[in-house]
Enzyme design. Structure first.
Site, PDB file in Angstrom:
ATOM      1  CE1 TYR A  30       1.021  -0.381   4.419  1.00  0.00           C
ATOM      2  CE2 TYR A  30      -0.036   1.769   4.437  1.00  0.00           C
ATOM      3  CZ  TYR A  30       0.765   0.826   5.046  1.00  0.00           C
ATOM      4  OH  TYR A  30       1.324   1.101   6.268  1.00  0.00           O
ATOM      5  CE  LYS A 144       2.956   3.427   3.408  1.00  0.00           C
ATOM      6  NZ  LYS A 144       3.082   3.490   4.852  1.00  0.00           N
ATOM      7  CD  GLU A 176       9.942   1.769  10.546  1.00  0.00           C
ATOM      8  OE1 GLU A 176       9.692   2.753   9.829  1.00  0.00           O
ATOM      9  OE2 GLU A 176       9.773   0.596  10.154  1.00  0.00           O
ATOM     10  CG  LEU A 200       8.053   2.687   4.961  1.00  0.00           C
ATOM     11  CD1 LEU A 200       7.713   1.446   4.153  1.00  0.00           C
ATOM     12  CD2 LEU A 200       6.799   3.459   5.273  1.00  0.00           C
TER      13      LEU A 200
HETATM   14  N1  PMP Z   1       7.459   3.837   9.211  1.00  0.00           N
HETATM   15  C1  PMP Z   1       6.299   3.149   9.266  1.00  0.00           C
HETATM   16  C2  PMP Z   1       6.308   1.780   9.874  1.00  0.00           C
HETATM   17  C3  PMP Z   1       5.113   3.719   8.760  1.00  0.00           C
HETATM   18  O1  PMP Z   1       3.966   3.021   8.794  1.00  0.00           O
HETATM   19  C4  PMP Z   1       5.159   5.031   8.209  1.00  0.00           C
HETATM   20  C5  PMP Z   1       3.947   5.655   7.613  1.00  0.00           C
HETATM   21  N2  PMP Z   1       2.811   5.645   8.416  1.00  0.00           N
HETATM   22  C6  PMP Z   1       6.371   5.721   8.210  1.00  0.00           C
HETATM   23  C7  PMP Z   1       7.515   5.083   8.690  1.00  0.00           C
HETATM   24  C8  PMP Z   1       6.479   7.117   7.662  1.00  0.00           C
HETATM   25  O2  PMP Z   1       6.501   7.123   6.261  1.00  0.00           O
HETATM   26  P1  PMP Z   1       5.945   8.378   5.427  1.00  0.00           P
HETATM   27  O3  PMP Z   1       6.691   9.579   5.881  1.00  0.00           O
HETATM   28  O4  PMP Z   1       6.222   8.036   4.019  1.00  0.00           O
HETATM   29  O5  PMP Z   1       4.473   8.486   5.735  1.00  0.00           O
END
Ligand code: PMP
Length: 286
Positions: A30, A144, A176, A200
């Protein structure tokens, strides 16, 4: 109004066969794309990350970037509100239950838009509480994937104690958040964990580092130890829907002096200014 496999319809009308591999196996990926003033933010980067996720699980991208752009534009126009967030969801499609990939099956493509509610000013003024937990996810956190069970359980641990996020630690280092990227500020230096298979690659993470570089904020991309997390002067959380938020309590203890710090204030302002510039079209919104 949502999009499902070639058609636009109301969400109430949308139906998925129970044998969809997304439902059966969590076999899909996603994306979440913020939309400001009816324009998708960092579209190219989100579509590039989607391509990486699809490639990693061996699903052929059902659309070209131009087709995605067109679908998203139509969905934005069909939904209310200037600020929205788009949710794109692609599964391996519908097939008799068997772990092995089915042959000749078209992927399921679902897109919805929801109002984008960025964190209220009052919350940014106090900051939010987070907890820590051991990162027990798999070793492909760069994908993702829609199979989010570990993230769901880890985030719920925070919610259960009235916190908003769980900061994940793996073998003594921070990876993270359960649904966000995490930065540390120490002695005026912004610290970011390196992008690898353990996290991610956040689109907001990239924007923050670009802003730091462009505005002479010292930063280091390197492994961040648990000790550095626990003794941080500031902790910041980033995501496409939460933008940048200060974490002011960790495991019940204040982070730094327990209030949002200067690094947060500076990056938050830069991020807001950048958004406005991009939406006016003065800067390429790639
Ligand atoms: N890490 C994880 C596990 C996430 O689910 C997300 C997004 N919700 C992020 C990092 C942040 O990514 P982004 O800045 O692209 O939303």
């Amino acid at each position: 109004m949502i999009y499902l496999n070639g058609d636009f319809m109301s969400i109430e009308e949308a139906r998925i066969p129970v044998l969809d591999r997304g439902f059966i196996f969590g076999d899909g990926v996603y994306e979440v794309i913020p939309v400001y003033s009816r324009r998708p933010f960092r579209l190219t980067e989100h579509l590039r990350r989607l391509q990486h996720s699809l490639d990693s699980i061996r699903i052929t991208n059902p659309h070209t970037d131009a087709e995605w752009g067109d679908l998203l534009e139509r969905l934005i126009a069909a939904n209310e509100g200037d600020d929205q967030y788009l949710y794109l969801h692609i599964t391996r499609g519908v097939a008799k239950r068997d772990h092995a990939f089915p042959k000749g099956v078209a992927p399921t493509v679902f897109i919805m838009s929801n109002p984008l509610l960025t964190p209220p000013k009052e919350l940014l003024a106090t900051g939010v509480a987070a907890i820590t937990a051991s990162d027990n996810r798999w070793l492909r956190c760069d994908i993702k994937a829609i199979s989010l069970l570990p993230n769901v359980l880890l985030r719920q641990m925070a919610v259960d104690v009235g916190a908003v996020e769980t900061v994940l630690l793996r073998e003594g280092f921070m990876t993270e958040g359960a649904a966000s990227n995490i930065f540390v500020a120490k002695d005026g230096v912004l610290l970011a964990p390196p992008k690898n298979h353990l996290m991610l690659p956040g689109i907001t993470y990239d924007v923050v580092l670009e802003l730091a570089a462009a505005h002479d904020i010292p930063y280091e991309v390197r492994e961040i130890s648990e000790y550095e997390v626990r003794t941080a002067q500031e902790l910041l959380l980033t995501s496409s829907t939460k933008e940048i938020m200060p974490i002011t309590r960790l495991d019940g203890k204040p982070v730094g002096d327990g209030s949002p710090g200067r690094m947060f204030a500076q990056l938050y302002q830069l991020y807001q200014n950048y958004k406005v510039t991009v939406m006016r079209g003065n800067t390429p919104n790639s």
